[in-house]
Design a protein around this motif. Structure first.
Motif, PDB file in Angstrom:
ATOM      1  N   TYR A  42       0.836  -1.198   0.000  1.00  0.00           N
ATOM      2  CA  TYR A  42       0.000   0.000   0.000  1.00  0.00           C
ATOM      3  C   TYR A  42       0.872   1.250   0.000  1.00  0.00           C
ATOM      4  CZ  TYR A  42      -3.231  -3.604   1.540  1.00  0.00           C
ATOM      5  OH  TYR A  42      -3.958  -4.752   1.631  1.00  0.00           O
ATOM      6  N   ASN A  43       0.423   2.253  -0.738  1.00  0.00           N
ATOM      7  CA  ASN A  43       1.178   3.505  -0.752  1.00  0.00           C
ATOM      8  C   ASN A  43       0.665   4.448   0.328  1.00  0.00           C
ATOM      9  OD1 ASN A  43      -0.880   5.413  -1.906  1.00  0.00           O
ATOM     10  ND2 ASN A  43      -0.714   4.048  -3.699  1.00  0.00           N
ATOM     11  N   VAL A  44       1.386   5.532   0.529  1.00  0.00           N
ATOM     12  CA  VAL A  44       1.135   6.437   1.642  1.00  0.00           C
ATOM     13  C   VAL A  44      -0.226   7.132   1.530  1.00  0.00           C
ATOM     14  CG1 VAL A  44       2.335   8.339   0.507  1.00  0.00           C
ATOM     15  CG2 VAL A  44       2.169   8.309   2.989  1.00  0.00           C
ATOM     16  N   LEU A  45      -0.725   7.367   0.325  1.00  0.00           N
ATOM     17  CA  LEU A  45      -2.025   8.001   0.151  1.00  0.00           C
ATOM     18  C   LEU A  45      -3.155   7.015   0.409  1.00  0.00           C
ATOM     19  CD1 LEU A  45      -1.364  10.224  -2.996  1.00  0.00           C
ATOM     20  CD2 LEU A  45      -1.135  10.811  -0.575  1.00  0.00           C
ATOM     21  N   GLU A  46      -2.999   5.776  -0.011  1.00  0.00           N
ATOM     22  CA  GLU A  46      -3.989   4.746   0.295  1.00  0.00           C
ATOM     23  C   GLU A  46      -4.105   4.540   1.804  1.00  0.00           C
ATOM     24  OE1 GLU A  46      -3.538   1.860  -3.642  1.00  0.00           O
ATOM     25  OE2 GLU A  46      -2.202   1.577  -1.923  1.00  0.00           O
ATOM     26  N   ALA A  47      -2.990   4.707   2.512  1.00  0.00           N
ATOM     27  CA  ALA A  47      -2.962   4.488   3.958  1.00  0.00           C
ATOM     28  C   ALA A  47      -3.579   5.634   4.750  1.00  0.00           C
ATOM     29  CB  ALA A  47      -1.523   4.254   4.421  1.00  0.00           C
ATOM     30  N   GLY A  48      -4.032   6.677   4.070  1.00  0.00           N
ATOM     31  CA  GLY A  48      -4.713   7.764   4.757  1.00  0.00           C
ATOM     32  C   GLY A  48      -3.792   8.697   5.512  1.00  0.00           C
ATOM     33  N   LEU A  49      -2.554   8.855   5.028  1.00  0.00           N
ATOM     34  CA  LEU A  49      -1.565   9.669   5.735  1.00  0.00           C
ATOM     35  C   LEU A  49      -1.274  10.977   5.000  1.00  0.00           C
ATOM     36  CD1 LEU A  49       0.824   6.786   6.860  1.00  0.00           C
ATOM     37  CD2 LEU A  49      -1.056   7.847   8.134  1.00  0.00           C
ATOM     38  N   SER A  50      -2.258  11.498   4.297  1.00  0.00           N
ATOM     39  CA  SER A  50      -2.076  12.751   3.545  1.00  0.00           C
ATOM     40  C   SER A  50      -1.629  13.898   4.433  1.00  0.00           C
ATOM     41  CB  SER A  50      -3.378  13.134   2.843  1.00  0.00           C
ATOM     42  OG  SER A  50      -3.720  12.211   1.852  1.00  0.00           O
ATOM     43  N   MET A  51      -2.067  13.899   5.696  1.00  0.00           N
ATOM     44  CA  MET A  51      -1.726  15.009   6.598  1.00  0.00           C
ATOM     45  C   MET A  51      -0.235  15.074   6.887  1.00  0.00           C
ATOM     46  SD  MET A  51      -2.609  12.115   8.145  1.00  0.00           S
ATOM     47  CE  MET A  51      -2.374  11.054   9.565  1.00  0.00           C
ATOM     48  N   ALA A  52       0.490  13.992   6.612  1.00  0.00           N
ATOM     49  CA  ALA A  52       1.930  13.957   6.863  1.00  0.00           C
ATOM     50  C   ALA A  52       2.740  14.038   5.574  1.00  0.00           C
ATOM     51  CB  ALA A  52       2.299  12.683   7.627  1.00  0.00           C
ATOM     52  N   VAL A  53       2.074  14.365   4.462  1.00  0.00           N
ATOM     53  CA  VAL A  53       2.730  14.399   3.151  1.00  0.00           C
ATOM     54  C   VAL A  53       2.737  15.817   2.609  1.00  0.00           C
ATOM     55  CG1 VAL A  53       2.639  13.578   0.767  1.00  0.00           C
ATOM     56  CG2 VAL A  53       2.050  12.021   2.638  1.00  0.00           C
ATOM     57  N   SER A  54       3.923  16.328   2.281  1.00  0.00           N
ATOM     58  CA  SER A  54       4.034  17.624   1.613  1.00  0.00           C
ATOM     59  C   SER A  54       4.016  17.407   0.106  1.00  0.00           C
ATOM     60  CB  SER A  54       5.338  18.317   2.019  1.00  0.00           C
ATOM     61  OG  SER A  54       5.544  19.482   1.242  1.00  0.00           O
ATOM     62  N   VAL A  55       3.202  18.209  -0.580  1.00  0.00           N
ATOM     63  CA  VAL A  55       3.115  18.090  -2.039  1.00  0.00           C
ATOM     64  C   VAL A  55       3.861  19.209  -2.753  1.00  0.00           C
ATOM     65  CG1 VAL A  55       0.920  16.850  -1.955  1.00  0.00           C
ATOM     66  CG2 VAL A  55       0.917  19.352  -2.057  1.00  0.00           C
ATOM     67  N   ASP A  56       4.526  20.077  -1.985  1.00  0.00           N
ATOM     68  CA  ASP A  56       5.177  21.231  -2.621  1.00  0.00           C
ATOM     69  C   ASP A  56       6.592  21.487  -2.106  1.00  0.00           C
ATOM     70  OD1 ASP A  56       4.644  22.110  -0.075  1.00  0.00           O
ATOM     71  OD2 ASP A  56       3.469  23.865  -0.681  1.00  0.00           O
ATOM     72  N   LYS A  57       7.245  20.468  -1.560  1.00  0.00           N
ATOM     73  CA  LYS A  57       8.578  20.707  -1.004  1.00  0.00           C
ATOM     74  C   LYS A  57       9.705  20.299  -1.949  1.00  0.00           C
ATOM     75  CE  LYS A  57       9.505  16.395   1.554  1.00  0.00           C
ATOM     76  NZ  LYS A  57      10.063  15.882   2.808  1.00  0.00           N
TER      77      LYS A  57
END
Length: 392
Positions: free
Chosen positions: A275-290
């Motif tokens: 499973y990837n990090v987005l499937e795991a529901g961890l969007s709050m810990a992922v930066s999309v602009d760094k």
């Protein structure tokens, strides 16, 4: 009585260190944490400009460790000393972690913290870590099973010119978490109210009877609550003081039940290479602009092309179910059960399950057991946009 108390503490983990502070006390013949007669009351002294805190006068407590979660409206405290703790030092430590995990570390300053996810190059999940950014180090709190492998993985990415060192300080420290909406009241009574109301991840250093204690906002399972990292010299007195001010001790098995109820994914269950990090529901810990970081290209493609086809749900069950069982709907497999636990009451059954994003309804089956999919409080799907929920 001691025999009954040991049964109450029963855990599938047999390593005395993994039982944490509570297990250590039990092994040494203490009948309940409150009977540590040699422990002195904790005196919290801030290492900043905050005035010295008062001495805490603690009375003995005979509250045993329960195998079921205390009501969250109470103040559960868990000894998570079996969790891993890595201290990352060196001039390049912040940039190194910025590149090796999903959070935007270069936006953080001393005294702040965040959650970050350790992933593979294809954004498959390894673990979610909580991080404290200190003056000369970054501290990572990891799940019990991943500390060694993550240390080895991070060391492989330290190149010759990098000024970074990884130190495993798990065996030299203890780690407690205080949870519940009344936890702020406990902190006020301990003269630690300066942390109440501060942002998630904020942490400060104190001294208890001359030994260092670091306390942060957040409790692994919840954004509120507080975390305590401390040495063996102060662990007993701090634990005893927390109990004397109303905290209710929670054992390892009870914490696992609360983990499933809250929906925090765990390595080997929800956090795997499947499973990837987005499937795991961890969007709050992922930066999309760094900018560039490990797994970033895969994450960007998944978001841009709406490539996430399944997601993690909480599930209410009508009976017991085995992790690994297929989730079915209308005769078709739509997912898999990753965790199962008894709920808050013995007759309640709950779990976590990976299920396709687009299904007909929330009603599913796990073998002969009926299930209803529900949102799990811990999880976030903010990066997925439309289509994250069940079709109406």
């Amino acid at each position: 009585m001691m025999e009954a108390f040991n049964r109450c503490l029963a855990s599938p983990v047999h390593d005395s260190r993994l039982l944490g502070f509570s297990g250590l006390l039990s092994a040494r013949g203490h009948c309940g944490v409150g009977f540590i007669r040699s422990a002195q009351p904790a005196r919290f002294t801030s290492k900043s400009s905050i005035p010295t805190c008062r001495t805490l006068r603690c009375s003995p407590s005979a509250i045993p460790f329960d195998v079921s979660p205390p009501p969250i409206e109470e103040d559960p405290i868990a000894d998570l000393s079996h969790f891993g703790r890595l201290r990352v030092t060196g001039e390049d430590r912040v940039q190194f972690l910025h590149n090796q995990s999903t959070a935007k570390f270069d936006d953080l300053t001393e005294g702040e913290g965040c959650d970050t996810v350790l992933v593979t190059a294809t954004a498959r999940t390894i673990d979610i870590a909580h991080a404290w950014v200190m003056k000369n180090a970054v501290l990572l709190f990891l799940s019990p099973s991943t500390s060694k492998s993550i240390t080895e993985m991070l060391n492989k990415y330290i190149f010759y010119a990098d000024k970074v060192e990884i130190h495993d300080i798990t065996k030299q420290t203890y780690f407690f978490t205080l949870m519940g909406p009344k936890s702020s009241t406990v902190m006020e009574m301990l003269d630690l109210g300066d942390l109440v109301g501060q942002p998630y991840g904020t942490h400060r250093h104190y001294s208890v009877n001359g030994t260092p204690v670091t306390i942060g906002v957040g409790s692994i399972l919840f954004k509120d609550g507080f975390s305590f990292m401390l040495s063996s010299a102060s662990a007993r007195s701090v634990w005893r003081s927390l109990l004397s001010h109303g905290a209710i001790p929670m054992g390892i098995n009870a914490w696992e039940r609360l983990r499933v109820l809250q929906g925090r994914p765990a390595p080997g269950r929800e956090l795997t290479k499947d499973y990837n990090v987005l499937e795991a529901g961890l969007s709050m810990a992922v930066s999309v602009d760094k900018g560039c970081y490990k797994g970033q290209e895969t994450i960007s493609r998944l978001i841009t092309y709406d490539g996430v086809k399944q997601r993690l749900w909480g599930i209410r069950l009508s009976g017991q179910a085995e992790p690994g069982s297929s989730i079915m709907q209308d005769g078709n497999k739509v997912g898999v059960l990753s965790s199962y636990s008894i709920g808050r009451k013995d007759g309640d059954h709950v779990g976590l399950a990976y299920v396709k994003r687009r299904i007909n309804s929330a009603e599913v089956e796990v073998g002969d057991v009926k299930g209803t999919l529900v949102d799990a409080p811990f999880l976030s799907y903010s990066n997925l946009g439309e289509g994250k929920s069940i079709a109406s």
